[in-house]
Scaffold this motif. Structure first.
Motif, PDB file in Angstrom:
ATOM      1  N   ILE A 171       0.700  -1.374  -0.003  1.00  0.00           N
ATOM      2  CA  ILE A 171      -0.068   0.086  -0.018  1.00  0.00           C
ATOM      3  C   ILE A 171       0.985   1.305   0.119  1.00  0.00           C
ATOM      4  CG2 ILE A 171      -1.898   1.220   1.184  1.00  0.00           C
ATOM      5  CD1 ILE A 171      -2.593  -1.531   0.084  1.00  0.00           C
ATOM      6  N   ILE A 172       0.834   1.745  -1.068  1.00  0.00           N
ATOM      7  CA  ILE A 172       1.750   3.077  -1.370  1.00  0.00           C
ATOM      8  C   ILE A 172       0.789   4.428  -0.965  1.00  0.00           C
ATOM      9  CG2 ILE A 172       3.109   4.376  -2.733  1.00  0.00           C
ATOM     10  CD1 ILE A 172       3.642   1.912  -4.456  1.00  0.00           C
ATOM     11  N   LYS A 173       1.388   5.275  -0.177  1.00  0.00           N
ATOM     12  CA  LYS A 173       0.813   6.483   0.209  1.00  0.00           C
ATOM     13  C   LYS A 173       0.470   7.433  -1.125  1.00  0.00           C
ATOM     14  CE  LYS A 173       1.170  10.608   2.870  1.00  0.00           C
ATOM     15  NZ  LYS A 173       2.204  11.518   3.768  1.00  0.00           N
ATOM     16  N   GLN A 174      -0.738   7.519  -1.309  1.00  0.00           N
ATOM     17  CA  GLN A 174      -1.162   8.566  -2.332  1.00  0.00           C
ATOM     18  C   GLN A 174      -0.736   9.781  -2.483  1.00  0.00           C
ATOM     19  OE1 GLN A 174      -2.293   5.761  -4.577  1.00  0.00           O
ATOM     20  NE2 GLN A 174      -3.437   7.566  -5.503  1.00  0.00           N
ATOM     21  N   ALA A 175      -0.139  10.280  -3.684  1.00  0.00           N
ATOM     22  CA  ALA A 175       0.432  11.491  -3.704  1.00  0.00           C
ATOM     23  C   ALA A 175      -0.651  12.237  -4.437  1.00  0.00           C
ATOM     24  CB  ALA A 175       1.764  11.673  -4.434  1.00  0.00           C
ATOM     25  N   PRO A 176      -0.844  13.489  -4.160  1.00  0.00           N
ATOM     26  CA  PRO A 176      -1.652  14.423  -4.943  1.00  0.00           C
ATOM     27  C   PRO A 176      -1.502  14.555  -6.549  1.00  0.00           C
ATOM     28  CG  PRO A 176      -0.435  15.816  -3.797  1.00  0.00           C
ATOM     29  CD  PRO A 176      -0.220  14.235  -3.492  1.00  0.00           C
ATOM     30  N   SER A 177      -2.441  14.609  -7.294  1.00  0.00           N
ATOM     31  CA  SER A 177      -2.132  14.644  -8.685  1.00  0.00           C
ATOM     32  C   SER A 177      -1.088  16.113  -8.873  1.00  0.00           C
ATOM     33  CB  SER A 177      -3.528  14.788  -9.544  1.00  0.00           C
ATOM     34  OG  SER A 177      -2.992  15.058 -10.722  1.00  0.00           O
ATOM     35  N   PRO A 178      -0.256  16.054  -9.627  1.00  0.00           N
ATOM     36  CA  PRO A 178      -0.096  14.948 -10.966  1.00  0.00           C
ATOM     37  C   PRO A 178       1.115  14.004 -10.659  1.00  0.00           C
ATOM     38  CG  PRO A 178       1.150  16.969 -11.514  1.00  0.00           C
ATOM     39  CD  PRO A 178       0.526  17.155 -10.028  1.00  0.00           C
ATOM     40  N   TYR A 179       1.609  13.838  -9.207  1.00  0.00           N
ATOM     41  CA  TYR A 179       2.546  13.099  -8.735  1.00  0.00           C
ATOM     42  C   TYR A 179       1.940  11.676  -8.814  1.00  0.00           C
ATOM     43  CZ  TYR A 179       3.922  17.738  -7.297  1.00  0.00           C
ATOM     44  OH  TYR A 179       4.075  19.198  -7.207  1.00  0.00           O
ATOM     45  N   ALA A 180       2.947  10.715  -9.150  1.00  0.00           N
ATOM     46  CA  ALA A 180       2.731   9.478  -9.149  1.00  0.00           C
ATOM     47  C   ALA A 180       2.883   8.815  -7.643  1.00  0.00           C
ATOM     48  CB  ALA A 180       3.638   8.523  -9.994  1.00  0.00           C
ATOM     49  N   THR A 181       4.002   9.137  -7.077  1.00  0.00           N
ATOM     50  CA  THR A 181       4.497   9.307  -5.548  1.00  0.00           C
ATOM     51  C   THR A 181       4.851  10.341  -4.822  1.00  0.00           C
ATOM     52  OG1 THR A 181       6.743   8.868  -6.233  1.00  0.00           O
ATOM     53  CG2 THR A 181       5.247   6.851  -6.529  1.00  0.00           C
ATOM     54  N   CYS A 182       4.913  10.059  -3.327  1.00  0.00           N
ATOM     55  CA  CYS A 182       5.304  11.079  -2.585  1.00  0.00           C
ATOM     56  C   CYS A 182       6.747  11.337  -2.773  1.00  0.00           C
ATOM     57  CB  CYS A 182       5.201  10.935  -1.155  1.00  0.00           C
ATOM     58  SG  CYS A 182       3.413  10.754  -0.547  1.00  0.00           S
TER      59      CYS A 182
END
Length: 694
Positions: A171-182
């Motif tokens: 489970i990867i912490k969701q990053a805000p758009s437009p980022y794919a990851t933190c």
């Protein structure tokens, strides 16, 4: 091969877990290849890459040796046909192209049979006279050892021998758009600080493949481009390497600003030095270090981004080599490493398989408690590594760290080439330093003459080839020669004379094994030249083309092991006296201080009393430079070793390299031609041999 319903089930499960599915299937080519092609034909919507012979028409053929063409590309299926050869470098590089939910399929003979076979794909790694079709190396056997310890599906004809241990879904912490990851979001924020913060504080952005490094460049450019009137520039080893960043920029930036983020090729960037608010350099480890240093001087706000792993063809040495330069010239620089994968999850079995089986996992031994312990010298050859894989991991990690061009094929060479050996300095089974040695020479006299006449070139005999052809000494190619290909010391232990200590043992090893000469060839710099000269190696040839990866000229050096008939001093004297006459045509960009260090004073006739008087008049500003330049050249050729280094460098630049006054003024921060001449005139006025009273 595995039944189709089972394969479909596995692929669906891989897609749900965001991993790639690695399968190794052994058996006969007659059985496995038709089954594979039938499955691909039934799944024609899948993008397929094929490495090896007998590719089906719908597949894209992966060419070994052109790994950088794979950067930024993706496939659903990668099939490796290993029945007629297994290119370690190409397998490692192409594996990074497989998407999450995709299939990595290796088709090969039965393991017991395969480990005993020759490997024609590694012909380029073998020296003359070895023939890959007849030679049995140790790489396949070693790789199979590593493979069977990995999390991979293994089958044999219709039998499943090993199942996959399916990882739990991360489970990867969701990053805000437009980022794919933190991680990617953090990278964009760091790039923003390069633009808005203090000058001369570059960012080094590193990542393994699939972490969104290039995309971060494009996202950052899109967010920042409206904050300045100057354009952003991106450069890379090829336009393809910059394509991902440019595409993300265009997807996010307003259309009217699309021309504000430009790709400019390296050579054009160096020649024209266009203005930029921010310079992005993608895949920086594949660009010559001197060029990166030039760009660092010209641009005050730079982001360096690069893939660090060796299967990209650059090794991890970039981390050490260029960043040492940053420590000296940009002490406020910042490094950020992206860890979270984007295209597949953190515990991806294929990534773990590639890293483990090709020894791409960096090892960092604990050295603090070893410095005062008893050290030992060990020698390893290709056959030894099967029994000592942990030691091979240490050696390969150290070589990768020390040399920015270390690739997977170098690992394969250690295992397949019987003429390579490694000498290590160890304490408590930990490698502190190592040297890679190549036994060369012993060329038949008739063949040596063919090399001398330019009719033949021999693979794997760099020292013999150079001696016969470039140095016009074909008889020396028939001698037993030992070349030090690389020498590496753990970074924490450098500057403690361990390298010199190891060279001393190599010297004894060469004499004990009846080698006539030791040699080495490397990208020359002042510090490395001093290191080898202290070990009594003599320079005998300087390559006429700068290395594409380092930007440095290759220097060949020689050290005699058997005093009888020694020609090394004669070759060195000829080289050092001839070099000044060659630099204008062949080495116009070589550092003048390095030219001086490599050259010897010439035995040309001394200047007459009348000629010395002309130089004295020049020193008194009573003769123009143009009238005495030929006399100044003769005087300089006799005296350059005793002149202060900076003034000598300006004289080299003008008299030997024939640089313009403007270029010399720029390079040495002098106020034009008159300032340069004034420095020379003051120098000559101090020479007692040309002083006279009016």
């Amino acid at each position: 091969m595995v039944t189709l319903p089972q394969l479909a089930t596995w692929l669906a499960q891989a897609a749900s877990l965001q991993i790639r599915l690695p399968i190794v299937w052994q058996g006969s080519a007659e059985q496995l290849l038709p089954l594979t092609k039938q499955w691909l034909n039934n799944n024609s919507e899948l993008t397929t890459y094929w490495l090896g012979d007998d590719a089906p028409p719908q597949a894209t053929i992966v060419n070994a040796g052109r790994n950088y063409q794979l950067l930024g590309t993706e496939c659903d299926v990668l099939v490796i046909n290993a029945f007629n050869g297994f290119s370690a470098d190409a397998v490692a590089a192409s594996s990074g192209c497989v998407k999450a939910g995709g299939l990595w399929l290796l088709l090969c003979p039965e393991f017991s049979q395969w480990s005993q076979q020759s490997n024609t794909a590694h012909q380029s790694l073998l020296p003359y006279p070895l023939d890959a079709s007849q030679h049995q190396g140790h790489f396949i056997a070693f790789w199979l050892q590593q493979l069977q310890q990995s999390n991979v599906i293994i089958g044999h004809n219709q039998q499943l021998l090993q199942s996959l241990t399916w990882p739990t879904k991360t489970i990867i912490k969701q990053a805000p758009s437009p980022y794919a990851t933190c991680d990617q979001q953090q990278a964009v924020q760091a790039i923003q600080r390069v633009l808005t913060g203090h000058r001369r504080r570059p960012l080094v952005l590193t990542a393994d493949r699939g972490r969104g490094k290039s995309a971060a460049l494009g996202i950052a450019a899109a967010q920042l481009v409206s904050q300045t009137t100057q354009p952003f520039i991106i450069t890379a080893p090829s336009p393809q390497a910059a394509a991902i960043a440019l595409q993300h920029f265009k997807n996010l930036a307003p259309a009217h600003l699309h021309n504000s983020f430009l790709f400019i090729a390296i050579d054009e960037l160096i020649q024209q030095a266009p203005t930029a608010a921010l310079l992005f350099i993608d895949e920086a480890a594949a660009i010559p270090t001197p060029i990166l240093q030039q760009l660092l001087t010209r641009y005050s706000r730079i982001v360096f981004a690069t893939t660090e792993h060796g299967y990209e063809g650059t090794g991890r040495g970039f981390t050490v080599r260029f960043q040492q330069h940053l420590n000296l010239h940009c002490p406020g620089w910042y490094k950020l490493h992206l860890k979270t994968p984007i295209r597949y999850q953190q515990n991806d079995p294929l990534e773990q398989l590639v890293f483990a089986s090709f020894l791409l996992q960096s090892t960092s031994p604990l050295l603090s408690n070893l410095t005062n312990r008893c050290t030992n010298i060990h020698c390893y050859t290709a056959a030894d590594w099967l029994k000592q894989p942990e030691k091979l991991q240490q050696v390969f990690s150290l070589l990768s760290l020390a040399h920015y061009q270390t690739q997977v094929k170098d690992l394969a060479s250690l295992l397949d080439n019987p003429y390579l050996s490694v000498i290590t300095l160890e304490a408590e089974n930990t490698v502190l330093a190592c040297a890679l040695l190549s036994a060369e020479g012993k060329i038949e006299p008739q063949l040596a003459k063919q090399i001398y006449f330019g009719q033949r070139r021999l693979q794997g005999h760099l020292l013999a080839q150079n001696l016969a052809f470039h140095c016009a000494q074909p008889e020396m190619a028939s001698l037993s020669l030992l070349r030090v290909m690389r020498i590496a010391v753990q970074p924490e232990l450098q500057r403690q004379q361990l390298g010199s200590y190891l060279l001393g043992h190599i010297d004894a090893y060469a004499k004990d094994n009846n080698f006539a000469y030791l040699g080495t060839s490397y990208g020359v710099s002042l510090s490395l030249l001093k290191f080898w000269q202290q070990a009594d190696y003599l320079p005998i040839r300087l390559g006429q083309r700068a290395d594409k990866a380092s930007g440095e000229y290759s220097l060949l050096m020689l050290k005699v092991c058997k005093k009888e008939g020694d020609k090394s001093k004669e070759l060195a004297a000829n080289f050092q006296q001839l070099l000044p006459s060659l630099v204008a045509e062949h080495y116009p960009k070589l550092e003048p201080k390095l030219i001086i260090a490599l050259s010897a004073t010439t035995p040309t006739p001394l200047l007459t009393a009348r000629e010395l008087e002309q130089l004295w008049l020049f020193s008194q500003q009573q003769r123009p430079y143009e009238l005495i330049s030929h006399l100044l050249l003769v005087w300089f050729n006799h005296n350059f070793k005793t002149i202060p280094k900076t003034i000598a460098a300006t004289l080299v630049a003008k008299l030997w390299q024939q640089h313009s006054w403007q270029q010399i003024s720029t390079d040495y921060k002098l106020a034009g031609k008159n300032a340069i001449l004034d420095a020379w005139q003051q120098l000559l006025a101090l020479d007692k041999n040309i002083q006279r009273k009016p």
